[in-house]
Scaffold this motif. Structure first.
Motif, PDB file in Angstrom:
ATOM      1  N   ASP A  16      48.903  83.059   0.537  1.00 23.50           N
ATOM      2  CA  ASP A  16      47.765  83.369   1.402  1.00 23.50           C
ATOM      3  C   ASP A  16      46.769  84.290   0.697  1.00 23.50           C
ATOM      4  OD1 ASP A  16      48.673  81.774   3.433  1.00 23.50           O
ATOM      5  OD2 ASP A  16      49.566  83.393   4.598  1.00 23.50           O
ATOM      6  N   GLU A  20      42.920  83.308   0.148  1.00 26.63           N
ATOM      7  CA  GLU A  20      41.841  84.179   0.632  1.00 26.63           C
ATOM      8  C   GLU A  20      40.893  84.532  -0.508  1.00 26.63           C
ATOM      9  OE1 GLU A  20      39.841  85.730   3.709  1.00 26.63           O
ATOM     10  OE2 GLU A  20      41.855  84.895   3.969  1.00 26.63           O
ATOM     11  N   SER A  21      41.443  84.818  -1.669  1.00 25.72           N
ATOM     12  CA  SER A  21      40.619  85.139  -2.836  1.00 25.72           C
ATOM     13  C   SER A  21      39.791  83.936  -3.267  1.00 25.72           C
ATOM     14  CB  SER A  21      41.514  85.607  -3.992  1.00 25.72           C
ATOM     15  OG  SER A  21      42.243  86.766  -3.647  1.00 25.72           O
ATOM     16  N   GLU A  23      38.755  81.505  -1.413  1.00 29.54           N
ATOM     17  CA  GLU A  23      37.683  81.262  -0.437  1.00 29.54           C
ATOM     18  C   GLU A  23      36.503  82.193  -0.683  1.00 29.54           C
ATOM     19  OE1 GLU A  23      37.122  81.682   4.366  1.00 29.54           O
ATOM     20  OE2 GLU A  23      38.883  80.591   3.626  1.00 29.54           O
ATOM     21  N   LEU A  24      36.790  83.459  -0.957  1.00 26.69           N
ATOM     22  CA  LEU A  24      35.713  84.401  -1.257  1.00 26.69           C
ATOM     23  C   LEU A  24      35.026  84.035  -2.569  1.00 26.69           C
ATOM     24  CD1 LEU A  24      34.069  86.918  -0.733  1.00 26.69           C
ATOM     25  CD2 LEU A  24      35.960  88.289  -1.658  1.00 26.69           C
ATOM     26  N   LEU A 142      45.522  91.352   0.252  1.00 25.88           N
ATOM     27  CA  LEU A 142      44.937  90.364   1.145  1.00 25.88           C
ATOM     28  C   LEU A 142      44.040  91.049   2.172  1.00 25.88           C
ATOM     29  CD1 LEU A 142      46.785  87.324   2.682  1.00 25.88           C
ATOM     30  CD2 LEU A 142      45.121  88.606   4.009  1.00 25.88           C
ATOM     31  N   THR A 145      40.831  92.074   0.426  1.00 29.20           N
ATOM     32  CA  THR A 145      40.030  90.902   0.068  1.00 29.20           C
ATOM     33  C   THR A 145      39.345  90.338   1.307  1.00 29.20           C
ATOM     34  OG1 THR A 145      41.535  90.392  -1.763  1.00 29.20           O
ATOM     35  CG2 THR A 145      40.112  88.609  -0.985  1.00 29.20           C
ATOM     36  N   TRP A 146      40.086  90.255   2.391  1.00 23.49           N
ATOM     37  CA  TRP A 146      39.519  89.751   3.642  1.00 23.49           C
ATOM     38  C   TRP A 146      38.420  90.676   4.159  1.00 23.49           C
ATOM     39  CZ3 TRP A 146      39.835  91.611   8.817  1.00 23.49           C
ATOM     40  CH2 TRP A 146      39.423  90.704   9.806  1.00 23.49           C
ATOM     41  N   PRO A 162      37.787  82.182  10.988  1.00 25.88           N
ATOM     42  CA  PRO A 162      39.061  82.900  10.847  1.00 25.88           C
ATOM     43  C   PRO A 162      40.215  81.936  10.634  1.00 25.88           C
ATOM     44  CG  PRO A 162      38.384  82.833  13.146  1.00 25.88           C
ATOM     45  CD  PRO A 162      37.244  82.263  12.359  1.00 25.88           C
ATOM     46  N   ARG A 165      45.800  83.246   8.143  1.00 29.70           N
ATOM     47  CA  ARG A 165      46.180  84.171   7.064  1.00 29.70           C
ATOM     48  C   ARG A 165      46.094  85.622   7.527  1.00 29.70           C
ATOM     49  NH1 ARG A 165      42.994  80.431   3.903  1.00 29.70           N
ATOM     50  NH2 ARG A 165      41.198  81.841   3.912  1.00 29.70           N
ATOM     51  N   ILE A 166      45.324  85.870   8.574  1.00 35.01           N
ATOM     52  CA  ILE A 166      45.198  87.259   9.037  1.00 35.01           C
ATOM     53  C   ILE A 166      46.475  87.763   9.709  1.00 35.01           C
ATOM     54  CG2 ILE A 166      42.702  87.089   9.279  1.00 35.01           C
ATOM     55  CD1 ILE A 166      43.102  86.939  12.330  1.00 35.01           C
ATOM     56  N   CYS A 224      42.374  92.696  13.885  1.00 36.33           N
ATOM     57  CA  CYS A 224      42.229  92.877  12.440  1.00 36.33           C
ATOM     58  C   CYS A 224      40.883  93.514  12.097  1.00 36.33           C
ATOM     59  CB  CYS A 224      42.400  91.542  11.719  1.00 36.33           C
ATOM     60  SG  CYS A 224      44.079  90.878  11.817  1.00 36.33           S
TER      61      CYS A 224
END
Length: 271
Positions: A16, A20-21, A23-24, A142, A145-146, A162, A165-166, A224
């Motif tokens: 995850d 997440e990384s 996606e950014l 994570l 990063t989020w 969203p 992964r959160i 979150c």
């Protein structure tokens, strides 16, 4: 003959964090130089500062996992300038050309991913707070990063969808309840709370005893946003039942360091 090298560990949080990384990365990879200079909600930080901070922290985490002595020296440097250490790291990286900064972030997070997966079972690594396991380190990365990705998305006028992964951030937010009291110099409540959160996919994530008197309920995304201080509580659909639960939502934070200033409510003039 069998390969004696054990396969790298694959925990959900590792996968995850990588997702997440990535996606950014897709969000910033095609930006022109001027857009890297856009201001984000963090005062004084541009898009470049946000990525530079992630790159710097990933490399700090890599040092913690692979070189305890080298990380100890980094901590001593931080203690010598506690009010400026993090900003200096972001400022240094933000001066790089965007392509070089992006490459630095990619290389660092790839190396950290491998180091965490290769870490011995049960190993714990030094950090700026208590030592952490590989899974806890990945969870913290994570979360950052989020959260910093949200700041970048805000600057670019993008609203990310969203994902579940959160769940790692939500769990961390619950587990750091007592920490939030500690950084505010307050005693933590003795009894556990019940936290019930609706995931982006519509599942129920529940923590704590069902019969707890103090309860928090609402969307997992909002929780979150609260514990990473990316939104003001007044703008979130979180409900607290009980005075202790209500107090906690006013001080909650899942990140290390002193209490943050948080974000102003949108009704108070925030964008």
């Amino acid at each position: 003959m069998a390969d004696p090298t054990p396969p790298p560990t694959s925990l959900p949080v590792f996968d995850d964090l990588r997702a997440e990384s990535d996606e950014l990365d897709r969000l910033v990879a095609g930006l022109g130089p001027e857009r890297w200079k856009l201001q984000t909600p963090a005062p004084g930080w541009t898009v470049a500062h946000q990525i530079a901070h992630l790159a710097w922290t990933d490399r700090s985490a890599l040092l913690a996992v692979t070189d305890a002595d080298g990380f100890r020296a980094l901590v001593e440097k931080a203690l010598a300038a506690p009010d400026s250490f993090v900003d200096e790291g972001a400022e240094e990286g933000a001066t790089l050309p965007p392509g070089e900064l992006l490459s630095r972030w990619r290389d660092g997070r790839t190396a950290l991913d491998r180091a965490l997966r290769d870490a011995p079972a049960g190993a714990r690594f030094p950090w700026y707070g208590p030592p952490m396991s590989a899974a806890s380190m990945a969870t913290a990365r994570l979360m950052e990063t989020w959260a910093h990705g949200l700041d970048i998305a805000d600057a670019l006028g993008v609203t990310p969808d969203p994902t579940d992964r959160i769940r790692h951030i939500a769990r961390l937010g619950v587990r750091t309840r007592d920490f939030a009291y500690t950084v505010h110099g307050l005693p933590a409540p003795a009894e556990p709370f019940r936290v019930e959160l609706a995931s982006p996919a519509g599942e129920l994530w529940a923590y704590g005893p069902q019969d707890a008197a103090q309860r928090v309920t609402g969307p997992a995304l909002d929780f979150c946003l609260l514990v990473t201080q990316r939104a003001n509580r007044a703008d979130l659909a979180l409900r607290a039942d009980g005075p202790d639960a209500d107090h906690w939502l006013g001080i909650a934070q899942a990140f290390a360091g002193p209490p943050g200033a948080g974000r102003p409510a949108k009704g108070d003039g925030a964008p």
